[in-house]
Enzyme design. Sequence first.
Site, PDB file in Angstrom:
ATOM      1  N   ARG A  76       1.637  12.315  -8.779  1.00 32.10           N
ATOM      2  CA  ARG A  76       2.231  10.990  -8.540  1.00 32.10           C
ATOM      3  C   ARG A  76       3.679  10.921  -9.009  1.00 32.10           C
ATOM      4  O   ARG A  76       4.472  10.123  -8.526  1.00 32.10           O
ATOM      5  CB  ARG A  76       1.436   9.908  -9.287  1.00 32.10           C
ATOM      6  CG  ARG A  76       0.007   9.723  -8.813  1.00 32.10           C
ATOM      7  CD  ARG A  76      -0.556   8.443  -9.407  1.00 32.10           C
ATOM      8  NE  ARG A  76      -2.000   8.374  -9.369  1.00 32.10           N
ATOM      9  CZ  ARG A  76      -2.714   7.905  -8.338  1.00 32.10           C
ATOM     10  NH1 ARG A  76      -2.088   7.490  -7.251  1.00 32.10           N
ATOM     11  NH2 ARG A  76      -4.021   7.857  -8.397  1.00 32.10           N
ATOM     12  N   GLU A  84       0.837  -1.203   0.000  1.00 32.88           N
ATOM     13  CA  GLU A  84       0.000   0.000   0.000  1.00 32.88           C
ATOM     14  C   GLU A  84       0.868   1.249   0.000  1.00 32.88           C
ATOM     15  O   GLU A  84       2.022   1.205   0.436  1.00 32.88           O
ATOM     16  CB  GLU A  84      -0.895   0.015   1.257  1.00 32.88           C
ATOM     17  CG  GLU A  84      -2.359  -0.279   0.989  1.00 32.88           C
ATOM     18  CD  GLU A  84      -3.112   0.817   0.225  1.00 32.88           C
ATOM     19  OE1 GLU A  84      -2.516   1.577  -0.549  1.00 32.88           O
ATOM     20  OE2 GLU A  84      -4.333   0.889   0.407  1.00 32.88           O
ATOM     21  N   ASP A  85       0.297   2.345  -0.453  1.00 35.79           N
ATOM     22  CA  ASP A  85       1.026   3.611  -0.400  1.00 35.79           C
ATOM     23  C   ASP A  85       0.922   4.252   0.984  1.00 35.79           C
ATOM     24  O   ASP A  85       1.901   4.690   1.561  1.00 35.79           O
ATOM     25  CB  ASP A  85       0.542   4.583  -1.492  1.00 35.79           C
ATOM     26  CG  ASP A  85      -0.969   4.782  -1.513  1.00 35.79           C
ATOM     27  OD1 ASP A  85      -1.707   4.115  -0.737  1.00 35.79           O
ATOM     28  OD2 ASP A  85      -1.442   5.604  -2.322  1.00 35.79           O
ATOM     29  N   ASP A 109      -4.548   5.266   6.202  1.00 35.97           N
ATOM     30  CA  ASP A 109      -5.165   6.444   6.784  1.00 35.97           C
ATOM     31  C   ASP A 109      -6.160   5.961   7.850  1.00 35.97           C
ATOM     32  O   ASP A 109      -5.757   5.697   8.982  1.00 35.97           O
ATOM     33  CB  ASP A 109      -5.831   7.186   5.618  1.00 35.97           C
ATOM     34  CG  ASP A 109      -6.315   8.569   5.954  1.00 35.97           C
ATOM     35  OD1 ASP A 109      -5.669   9.228   6.780  1.00 35.97           O
ATOM     36  OD2 ASP A 109      -7.329   8.992   5.388  1.00 35.97           O
ATOM     37  N   ASP A 135      -1.327  10.677  -4.792  1.00 39.85           N
ATOM     38  CA  ASP A 135      -1.947  11.703  -5.628  1.00 39.85           C
ATOM     39  C   ASP A 135      -2.915  12.598  -4.875  1.00 39.85           C
ATOM     40  O   ASP A 135      -3.371  12.277  -3.780  1.00 39.85           O
ATOM     41  CB  ASP A 135      -2.751  11.030  -6.742  1.00 39.85           C
ATOM     42  CG  ASP A 135      -4.041  10.400  -6.213  1.00 39.85           C
ATOM     43  OD1 ASP A 135      -3.964   9.620  -5.248  1.00 39.85           O
ATOM     44  OD2 ASP A 135      -5.121  10.730  -6.742  1.00 39.85           O
ATOM     45  N   PHE A 172      -1.998  16.172   4.405  1.00 38.00           N
ATOM     46  CA  PHE A 172      -2.236  15.539   3.114  1.00 38.00           C
ATOM     47  C   PHE A 172      -0.975  15.598   2.260  1.00 38.00           C
ATOM     48  O   PHE A 172      -0.461  16.668   1.950  1.00 38.00           O
ATOM     49  CB  PHE A 172      -3.415  16.178   2.379  1.00 38.00           C
ATOM     50  CG  PHE A 172      -3.926  15.277   1.304  1.00 38.00           C
ATOM     51  CD1 PHE A 172      -4.834  14.266   1.601  1.00 38.00           C
ATOM     52  CD2 PHE A 172      -3.450  15.383  -0.001  1.00 38.00           C
ATOM     53  CE1 PHE A 172      -5.271  13.384   0.612  1.00 38.00           C
ATOM     54  CE2 PHE A 172      -3.883  14.510  -0.988  1.00 38.00           C
ATOM     55  CZ  PHE A 172      -4.792  13.512  -0.690  1.00 38.00           C
TER      56      PHE A 172
END
Length: 181
Positions: free
Chosen positions: A166, A100-101, A104, A160, A153
């Site tokens: 990205r 996963e990036d 959250d 993105d 964020f």
Amino acid sequence: MQIQKDLERTLLKEEEIHTRIHALAEKINKDYDGAPLIVIGILRGSVIFMADLIRKLNMPLSYDFMAVSSYGDSSVSSGTIRINYDIKTDIKDKHVLIVEDIIDTGRTLDRLKTILLGKEPASLKIITLLDKPERREIDVAVDYVGFTIPDEFVVGYGLDYANRYRNLPYIAVLKHEVYTQ
Ligand code: IMP
Ligand code: MG
């Protein structure tokens, strides 16, 4: 028009990211000790991280992808996910690593984990480049974390906002006005 003007500040430099990925890969190589691995990247944010990570892994490896989205238009993760693209690989009795990036709320990964465990892999681990623990709503166990970051964020290195940024080679905090206007 340069995308840099939308950035508040750099959070993680390119070299820092690469050094950390190298260390994560060494740990993963030790943990799996040559056992074959199937890596599943969660589209689209994980692509750049995954590409850098797997080139440092030394076991027999194959990879596949999943694309998921939350139901509805809300920017808040709803917890119910729709699978837009599913793996084509049979993972039964295989060792699987989800990439996963960022984690959250934890809702996406929690659901994904349940879905993939239903396919009866020999083992299922999770690696995420970034973790925002302050935002967590579901306590999902993560095996490898690149960086723990504050509740801001961020974009770049695969992450993105509205499908942009990205391609930044580093990770930056996005200016507030960019996503509130
Ligand atoms: P959650 O853990 O279910 O809330 O969802 C995680 C997903 O939200 C990630 O895979 C990202 O697509 C997105 N996300 C959360 N925080 C950020 C951020 O700071 N930048 C970019 N995407 C984010
Ligand atoms: Mg994502």
